[in-house]
Scaffold this motif. Structure first.
Motif, PDB file in Angstrom:
ATOM      1  N   VAL A 148     -16.450 -24.364 165.660  1.00  0.00           N
ATOM      2  CA  VAL A 148     -17.248 -24.871 164.873  1.00  0.00           C
ATOM      3  C   VAL A 148     -16.499 -25.427 163.614  1.00  0.00           C
ATOM      4  CG1 VAL A 148     -19.489 -25.138 163.745  1.00  0.00           C
ATOM      5  CG2 VAL A 148     -19.433 -23.996 165.748  1.00  0.00           C
ATOM      6  N   LEU A 149     -16.434 -26.831 163.417  1.00  0.00           N
ATOM      7  CA  LEU A 149     -15.803 -27.272 162.245  1.00  0.00           C
ATOM      8  C   LEU A 149     -17.052 -27.901 161.311  1.00  0.00           C
ATOM      9  CD1 LEU A 149     -12.772 -29.245 163.800  1.00  0.00           C
ATOM     10  CD2 LEU A 149     -12.787 -26.854 163.003  1.00  0.00           C
ATOM     11  N   THR A 150     -17.302 -27.327 160.097  1.00  0.00           N
ATOM     12  CA  THR A 150     -18.432 -27.747 159.325  1.00  0.00           C
ATOM     13  C   THR A 150     -17.583 -28.739 158.267  1.00  0.00           C
ATOM     14  OG1 THR A 150     -19.165 -25.447 159.556  1.00  0.00           O
ATOM     15  CG2 THR A 150     -19.861 -26.887 157.676  1.00  0.00           C
ATOM     16  N   CYS A 151     -17.778 -29.990 158.743  1.00  0.00           N
ATOM     17  CA  CYS A 151     -17.260 -31.296 157.893  1.00  0.00           C
ATOM     18  C   CYS A 151     -17.626 -32.426 158.492  1.00  0.00           C
ATOM     19  CB  CYS A 151     -15.608 -30.939 157.887  1.00  0.00           C
ATOM     20  SG  CYS A 151     -14.876 -31.150 159.358  1.00  0.00           S
ATOM     21  N   SER A 152     -17.372 -33.532 157.733  1.00  0.00           N
ATOM     22  CA  SER A 152     -17.629 -34.847 158.488  1.00  0.00           C
ATOM     23  C   SER A 152     -16.752 -34.992 159.563  1.00  0.00           C
ATOM     24  CB  SER A 152     -17.428 -35.796 157.480  1.00  0.00           C
ATOM     25  OG  SER A 152     -16.068 -36.075 157.011  1.00  0.00           O
ATOM     26  N   VAL A 158     -18.353 -30.357 165.911  1.00  0.00           N
ATOM     27  CA  VAL A 158     -18.291 -30.665 164.555  1.00  0.00           C
ATOM     28  C   VAL A 158     -19.698 -30.825 164.092  1.00  0.00           C
ATOM     29  CG1 VAL A 158     -17.548 -32.575 162.781  1.00  0.00           C
ATOM     30  CG2 VAL A 158     -16.106 -31.973 164.836  1.00  0.00           C
ATOM     31  N   GLU A 159     -20.153 -30.376 162.877  1.00  0.00           N
ATOM     32  CA  GLU A 159     -21.319 -30.440 162.243  1.00  0.00           C
ATOM     33  C   GLU A 159     -21.233 -30.517 160.903  1.00  0.00           C
ATOM     34  OE1 GLU A 159     -25.113 -31.046 161.339  1.00  0.00           O
ATOM     35  OE2 GLU A 159     -24.492 -31.067 163.465  1.00  0.00           O
ATOM     36  N   LEU A 160     -21.674 -31.433 160.175  1.00  0.00           N
ATOM     37  CA  LEU A 160     -21.531 -31.770 158.787  1.00  0.00           C
ATOM     38  C   LEU A 160     -22.544 -30.813 157.857  1.00  0.00           C
ATOM     39  CD1 LEU A 160     -20.694 -33.522 156.437  1.00  0.00           C
ATOM     40  CD2 LEU A 160     -22.505 -34.985 156.602  1.00  0.00           C
ATOM     41  N   ASP A 161     -23.685 -30.638 158.330  1.00  0.00           N
ATOM     42  CA  ASP A 161     -24.837 -29.638 157.610  1.00  0.00           C
ATOM     43  C   ASP A 161     -24.255 -28.136 157.811  1.00  0.00           C
ATOM     44  OD1 ASP A 161     -27.090 -29.151 156.026  1.00  0.00           O
ATOM     45  OD2 ASP A 161     -27.645 -28.315 157.750  1.00  0.00           O
ATOM     46  N   PRO A 162     -23.972 -27.423 156.817  1.00  0.00           N
ATOM     47  CA  PRO A 162     -23.554 -25.800 156.805  1.00  0.00           C
ATOM     48  C   PRO A 162     -24.553 -25.075 157.593  1.00  0.00           C
ATOM     49  CG  PRO A 162     -22.982 -26.724 154.703  1.00  0.00           C
ATOM     50  CD  PRO A 162     -23.827 -27.810 155.214  1.00  0.00           C
ATOM     51  N   LEU A 163     -25.838 -25.347 157.235  1.00  0.00           N
ATOM     52  CA  LEU A 163     -27.081 -24.633 158.055  1.00  0.00           C
ATOM     53  C   LEU A 163     -26.865 -24.705 159.386  1.00  0.00           C
ATOM     54  CD1 LEU A 163     -29.678 -22.801 157.727  1.00  0.00           C
ATOM     55  CD2 LEU A 163     -30.825 -24.914 157.505  1.00  0.00           C
ATOM     56  N   THR A 164     -26.892 -25.980 159.871  1.00  0.00           N
ATOM     57  CA  THR A 164     -27.213 -26.429 161.240  1.00  0.00           C
ATOM     58  C   THR A 164     -25.779 -25.832 161.966  1.00  0.00           C
ATOM     59  OG1 THR A 164     -28.280 -28.567 160.634  1.00  0.00           O
ATOM     60  CG2 THR A 164     -27.127 -28.300 162.684  1.00  0.00           C
ATOM     61  N   ALA A 165     -24.708 -25.925 161.293  1.00  0.00           N
ATOM     62  CA  ALA A 165     -23.443 -25.334 161.818  1.00  0.00           C
ATOM     63  C   ALA A 165     -23.735 -23.986 162.037  1.00  0.00           C
ATOM     64  CB  ALA A 165     -22.242 -25.695 161.139  1.00  0.00           C
ATOM     65  N   ASP A 166     -24.208 -23.312 161.253  1.00  0.00           N
ATOM     66  CA  ASP A 166     -24.223 -21.687 161.372  1.00  0.00           C
ATOM     67  C   ASP A 166     -25.178 -21.483 162.393  1.00  0.00           C
ATOM     68  OD1 ASP A 166     -22.670 -21.273 159.323  1.00  0.00           O
ATOM     69  OD2 ASP A 166     -24.075 -20.796 157.833  1.00  0.00           O
ATOM     70  N   ARG A 167     -26.325 -22.066 162.586  1.00  0.00           N
ATOM     71  CA  ARG A 167     -27.439 -21.937 163.461  1.00  0.00           C
ATOM     72  C   ARG A 167     -26.726 -22.389 165.069  1.00  0.00           C
ATOM     73  NH1 ARG A 167     -29.264 -19.665 159.518  1.00  0.00           N
ATOM     74  NH2 ARG A 167     -31.536 -19.868 158.967  1.00  0.00           N
ATOM     75  N   GLY A 168     -25.969 -23.278 164.814  1.00  0.00           N
ATOM     76  CA  GLY A 168     -25.520 -23.816 166.225  1.00  0.00           C
ATOM     77  C   GLY A 168     -24.509 -22.792 166.765  1.00  0.00           C
ATOM     78  N   GLU A 169     -23.525 -22.388 165.799  1.00  0.00           N
ATOM     79  CA  GLU A 169     -22.495 -21.398 166.311  1.00  0.00           C
ATOM     80  C   GLU A 169     -23.224 -20.041 166.710  1.00  0.00           C
ATOM     81  OE1 GLU A 169     -18.407 -19.421 164.464  1.00  0.00           O
ATOM     82  OE2 GLU A 169     -19.744 -20.299 163.019  1.00  0.00           O
ATOM     83  N   GLU A 170     -24.404 -19.734 166.047  1.00  0.00           N
ATOM     84  CA  GLU A 170     -24.974 -18.425 166.476  1.00  0.00           C
ATOM     85  C   GLU A 170     -25.581 -18.528 167.996  1.00  0.00           C
ATOM     86  OE1 GLU A 170     -27.729 -14.894 164.735  1.00  0.00           O
ATOM     87  OE2 GLU A 170     -28.014 -16.888 163.725  1.00  0.00           O
ATOM     88  N   ILE A 171     -25.978 -19.758 168.155  1.00  0.00           N
ATOM     89  CA  ILE A 171     -26.548 -19.732 169.484  1.00  0.00           C
ATOM     90  C   ILE A 171     -25.713 -19.991 170.535  1.00  0.00           C
ATOM     91  CG2 ILE A 171     -27.785 -21.421 170.846  1.00  0.00           C
ATOM     92  CD1 ILE A 171     -29.884 -19.921 169.339  1.00  0.00           C
ATOM     93  N   ILE A 172     -24.509 -20.283 170.120  1.00  0.00           N
ATOM     94  CA  ILE A 172     -23.481 -20.377 171.068  1.00  0.00           C
ATOM     95  C   ILE A 172     -22.865 -18.775 171.306  1.00  0.00           C
ATOM     96  CG2 ILE A 172     -20.840 -21.088 171.546  1.00  0.00           C
ATOM     97  CD1 ILE A 172     -21.467 -23.609 169.743  1.00  0.00           C
TER      98      ILE A 172
END
Length: 249
Positions: free
Chosen positions: A149-153, A123-137
């Motif tokens: 990856v759930l982009t929410c609180s 879970v990642e609140l910030d959309p940019l961080t979520a996108d970057r994290g998913e790409e690395i995975i």
């Protein structure tokens, strides 16, 4: 180039906020100013870390991704990472919840040790961080069916977990988001009957003031929680109030 484009308007905003900080609304202005700095610092760190790892690791090799992270900088790091590895290997969890994806470092460490039928919800609140994290995975070689990856609180994610896990409880939870949310999120997981029997909860930054409420809560309830080892602020807590034990394979 993207960092430069982002920094120009940011500098203008910061200059205005500095000027406003001398006004009668100075307390409010300082709070807004501090928030802008924290947000900008996080976005720059995420983008620069992602760019370094993406450009320097061997794609498709999780260990190379982790070693490249360690050459740069991460929130978990190799020492706490080895501690995390030990717990994941010991518990062999089938359902893992990570609150705070960041750049994907802990996600990669967890995924490479899960059983074949295991799955990670991060879970990642910030959309940019979520996108970057998913790409690395994905760069590390993992497939979409192994993680989500759930982009929410964290509160929104916990309220919808049953739709992702069904009747399966969580075997491992890693809390690495805002320490001030640790206690309320643990209580929400318990109220939702989302933890399996003897679920392990790992909290990062356990020694920060924000995590104090959670630690006071669990240490005051030895019948419900066992506080285990702690390494550089990464602490292991075992819950004894979850669902019935999962059937053995």
């Amino acid at each position: 180039m993207s960092l430069l484009v982002f920094s120009v308007p940011l500098l203008l905003v910061v200059a205005v906020m500095k000027a406003l900080s001398r006004s009668p609304l100075s307390a409010l202005c300082r709070q807004v100013y501090s928030g802008i700095l924290k947000l900008s610092h996080r976005k720059v760190c995420v983008s620069s870390t992602h760019a370094f790892v993406f450009s320097n690791c061997t794609h498709g090799q999780a260990q190379s991704v982790l070693l490249t992270f360690d050459l740069y900088s991460t929130n978990i790091g190799p020492q706490k990472g080895a501690f995390l590895d030990e717990i994941v290997a010991r518990e062999a969890p089938l359902r893992v919840l990570e609150l705070g994806t960041h750049c994907g470092y802990a996600s990669v460490r967890i995924l490479r040790l899960l059983p074949p039928s295991g799955k990670l919800l991060t879970v990642e609140l910030d959309p940019l961080t979520a996108d970057r994290g998913e790409e690395i995975i994905l760069v590390a070689g993992f497939k979409n069916q192994q993680f989500q990856v759930l982009t929410c609180s964290s509160a929104e994610a916990i309220s919808s977990l049953h739709s992702h896990t069904g009747n399966d409880g969580l075997d491992l939870v890693l809390m690495d988001h805002d320490p001030e949310l640790y206690l309320q999120d643990l209580l929400a997981l318990q109220r939702g009957n989302l933890l399996s029997s003897s679920c392990v909860v790992l909290i990062n930054r356990a020694l920060t003031p924000g995590a104090r409420d959670l630690l006071e809560h669990v240490t005051a309830r030895p019948q419900s929680f066992s506080v285990g080892r702690q390494l550089h602020g990464l602490m292991e807590i075992r819950c004894h109030t979850g669902m019935s034990p999962k059937p053995q394979n």
